[in-house]
Design a protein around this motif. Structure first.
Motif, mmCIF file in Angstrom:
data_model
loop_
_atom_site.group_PDB
_atom_site.id
_atom_site.type_symbol
_atom_site.label_atom_id
_atom_site.label_comp_id
_atom_site.label_asym_id
_atom_site.label_seq_id
_atom_site.Cartn_x
_atom_site.Cartn_y
_atom_site.Cartn_z
ATOM 1 N N GLU A 190 -4.462 9.822 1.919
ATOM 2 C CA GLU A 190 -5.283 9.253 0.856
ATOM 3 C C GLU A 190 -4.608 8.013 0.288
ATOM 4 O O GLU A 190 -3.412 8.041 -0.052
ATOM 5 C CB GLU A 190 -5.489 10.281 -0.256
ATOM 6 C CG GLU A 190 -6.346 9.771 -1.404
ATOM 7 C CD GLU A 190 -6.444 10.787 -2.532
ATOM 8 O OE1 GLU A 190 -6.007 11.937 -2.330
ATOM 9 O OE2 GLU A 190 -6.947 10.433 -3.606
ATOM 10 N N LEU A 191 -5.367 6.918 0.152
ATOM 11 C CA LEU A 191 -4.831 5.679 -0.404
ATOM 12 C C LEU A 191 -4.504 5.878 -1.879
ATOM 13 O O LEU A 191 -5.357 6.270 -2.675
ATOM 14 C CB LEU A 191 -5.848 4.555 -0.232
ATOM 15 C CG LEU A 191 -5.422 3.176 -0.735
ATOM 16 C CD1 LEU A 191 -4.237 2.647 0.064
ATOM 17 C CD2 LEU A 191 -6.586 2.206 -0.665
ATOM 18 N N TYR B 251 0.123 5.634 0.842
ATOM 19 C CA TYR B 251 -0.787 6.730 1.181
ATOM 20 C C TYR B 251 -0.080 8.045 0.921
ATOM 21 O O TYR B 251 1.105 8.193 1.227
ATOM 22 C CB TYR B 251 -1.163 6.671 2.667
ATOM 23 C CG TYR B 251 -2.383 5.855 2.966
ATOM 24 C CD1 TYR B 251 -2.312 4.468 2.976
ATOM 25 C CD2 TYR B 251 -3.600 6.457 3.253
ATOM 26 C CE1 TYR B 251 -3.438 3.699 3.254
ATOM 27 C CE2 TYR B 251 -4.729 5.704 3.533
ATOM 28 C CZ TYR B 251 -4.633 4.323 3.531
ATOM 29 O OH TYR B 251 -5.748 3.576 3.809
ATOM 30 N N SER C 115 -5.741 -4.180 6.227
ATOM 31 C CA SER C 115 -6.352 -2.865 6.084
ATOM 32 C C SER C 115 -5.423 -1.803 6.658
ATOM 33 O O SER C 115 -5.164 -1.771 7.858
ATOM 34 C CB SER C 115 -7.720 -2.825 6.755
ATOM 35 O OG SER C 115 -7.625 -3.241 8.097
ATOM 36 N N SER D 207 -4.421 5.576 7.874
ATOM 37 C CA SER D 207 -3.513 6.702 8.036
ATOM 38 C C SER D 207 -4.249 7.835 8.740
ATOM 39 O O SER D 207 -4.970 8.605 8.098
ATOM 40 C CB SER D 207 -2.992 7.157 6.669
ATOM 41 O OG SER D 207 -2.095 8.242 6.802
ATOM 42 N N PHE E 197 0.840 -1.197 0.000
ATOM 43 C CA PHE E 197 0.000 0.000 0.000
ATOM 44 C C PHE E 197 0.875 1.247 0.000
ATOM 45 O O PHE E 197 2.010 1.215 0.447
ATOM 46 C CB PHE E 197 -0.872 0.077 1.263
ATOM 47 C CG PHE E 197 -1.756 -1.104 1.504
ATOM 48 C CD1 PHE E 197 -1.401 -2.075 2.428
ATOM 49 C CD2 PHE E 197 -2.956 -1.242 0.825
ATOM 50 C CE1 PHE E 197 -2.220 -3.162 2.669
ATOM 51 C CE2 PHE E 197 -3.778 -2.329 1.053
ATOM 52 C CZ PHE E 197 -3.408 -3.287 1.978
ATOM 53 N N ASN F 175 -2.871 0.256 -3.898
ATOM 54 C CA ASN F 175 -3.431 -0.874 -3.182
ATOM 55 C C ASN F 175 -3.182 -2.086 -4.058
ATOM 56 O O ASN F 175 -3.930 -2.351 -4.990
ATOM 57 C CB ASN F 175 -4.921 -0.651 -2.934
ATOM 58 C CG ASN F 175 -5.533 -1.753 -2.081
ATOM 59 O OD1 ASN F 175 -4.898 -2.765 -1.820
ATOM 60 N ND2 ASN F 175 -6.760 -1.557 -1.654
#
Lengths: 112, 113
Positions: free
Chosen positions: A53-54, A49, A65, A68, A47, A57
Motif C-alpha cells: 500500500e502506498l 509502500y 510510478s 509493489s 515514495f 508520495n
C-alpha cells in the motif's frame, strides 16, 4: 545473500524514453522506499509502500510510478525521461516502525 | 525548506584525529536521529542512532551527542582511520511519518594517513 538488491546498477538512456528499476528485499520487512540522491549527494524520499500500500508520495512528477507486486518487491517506472531525472536512485526497506532500515547499492540513471 | 541542516560540507583530518560533524533540526516532532555512512558506489549504511531521551550514545569509536533544547546533534569519530573516509549523513524521522528519513546535506570526510 544481498539484503536489498536493485537492478540495474547503471542505466544510460535518451530523453523521452521509458525505463524501470527493480528492487527486491529478503529481510522480511514490510515497508519499502525509493530515495533519490542528486548530483550534490542530497538524499530525498520519493515514495514508500507498506504491505503493497502506498504510504508516502512526495511531490514527484507523475512520470514516476512505483509498483509493489508484493511486500518484498518495489519497482520504479519512469516515463518520458528528462535530463533532470539523472541521479542515483536508492531502494530501501525497513520494518513498519523503521527498525532495520537498509538501503540497496543504488541505480545510477543518466539521461542523455 | 531544509528541515535538517548539516555542517561542515567537507572535513579533512589526520589519522587519529577526532572529526566532529554537526546537525541541527527544526521540527520538534522528530524522535529518532540516525547517522549514515556512505562509501562511493554504495548505499547509505546505518552507523549509529539516538532517541531524544538520552544525551549521548557510544558505539565503538562513534559517539552521538544530542542537545534537545538546542535542537542539535553531532557525530564524533574517535581515533579516526583512513578507512573512515566516506560521506556521512545525519537524518531525522518521526514515529508518525511512516519512517520517512529526512536527511542532512552530507559531509565528505577525508582521513589522511
Amino acid at each position: 545473500d544481498t539484503a536489498v538488491s536493485q537492478t540495474p546498477k547503471y542505466l544510460v538512456t535518451q530523453m523521452g524514453n521509458d525505463k524501470s528499476i527493480k528492487c527486491e528485499q529478503n529481510l522480511g520487512h514490510d515497508t519499502m522506499y525509493w530515495y533519490k540522491q542528486d548530483s550534490k549527494k542530497f538524499l530525498k524520499i520519493m515514495f514508500s509502500y507498506n504491505n503493497k500500500e502506498l504510504i508516502i508520495n512526495e511531490t514527484v512528477p507523475n512520470r514516476f510510478s512505483p509498483k509493489s507486486p508484493d511486500k518484498a518487491h518495489l519497482n520504479l517506472h519512469i516515463n518520458s525521461l528528462e535530463l533532470g531525472d539523472s541521479a542515483v536512485y536508492f531502494c530501501a526497506s525497513s520494518q513498519w516502525d523503521g527498525y532495520g532500515y537498509t538501503f540497496g547499492s543504488g541505480t545510477r540513471l543518466t539521461v542523455v | 525548506q531544509q528541515q535538517v541542516k548539516q555542517s561542515p560540507q567537507s572535513l579533512i583530518v589526520q589519522k587519529g584525529g577526532i572529526p566532529i560533524i554537526n546537525c541541527a533540526y527544526e521540527n520538534t516532532a522528530f524522535d529518532y536521529f540516525p547517522w549514515y555512512q556512505q562509501f562511493p558506489g554504495k548505499g547509505p549504511a546505518l552507523l549509529i542512532a539516538i532517541r531524544p531521551d538520552v544525551s549521548e550514545k557510544k558505539e565503538g569509536r562513534f559517539t552521538i551527542s544530542f542537545n534537545k533544547s538546542a535542537k542539535q546533534f553531532s557525530l564524533h569519530i574517535m581515533d579516526s582511520q583512513p578507512g573512515d573516509s566516506a560521506t556521512y549523513f545525519c537524518a531525522a524521522s518521526m514515529e508518525t511519518s511512516g519512517s520517512r528519513l529526512t536527511f542532512g546535506e552530507g559531509t565528505q570526510l577525508t582521513v589522511n594517513p
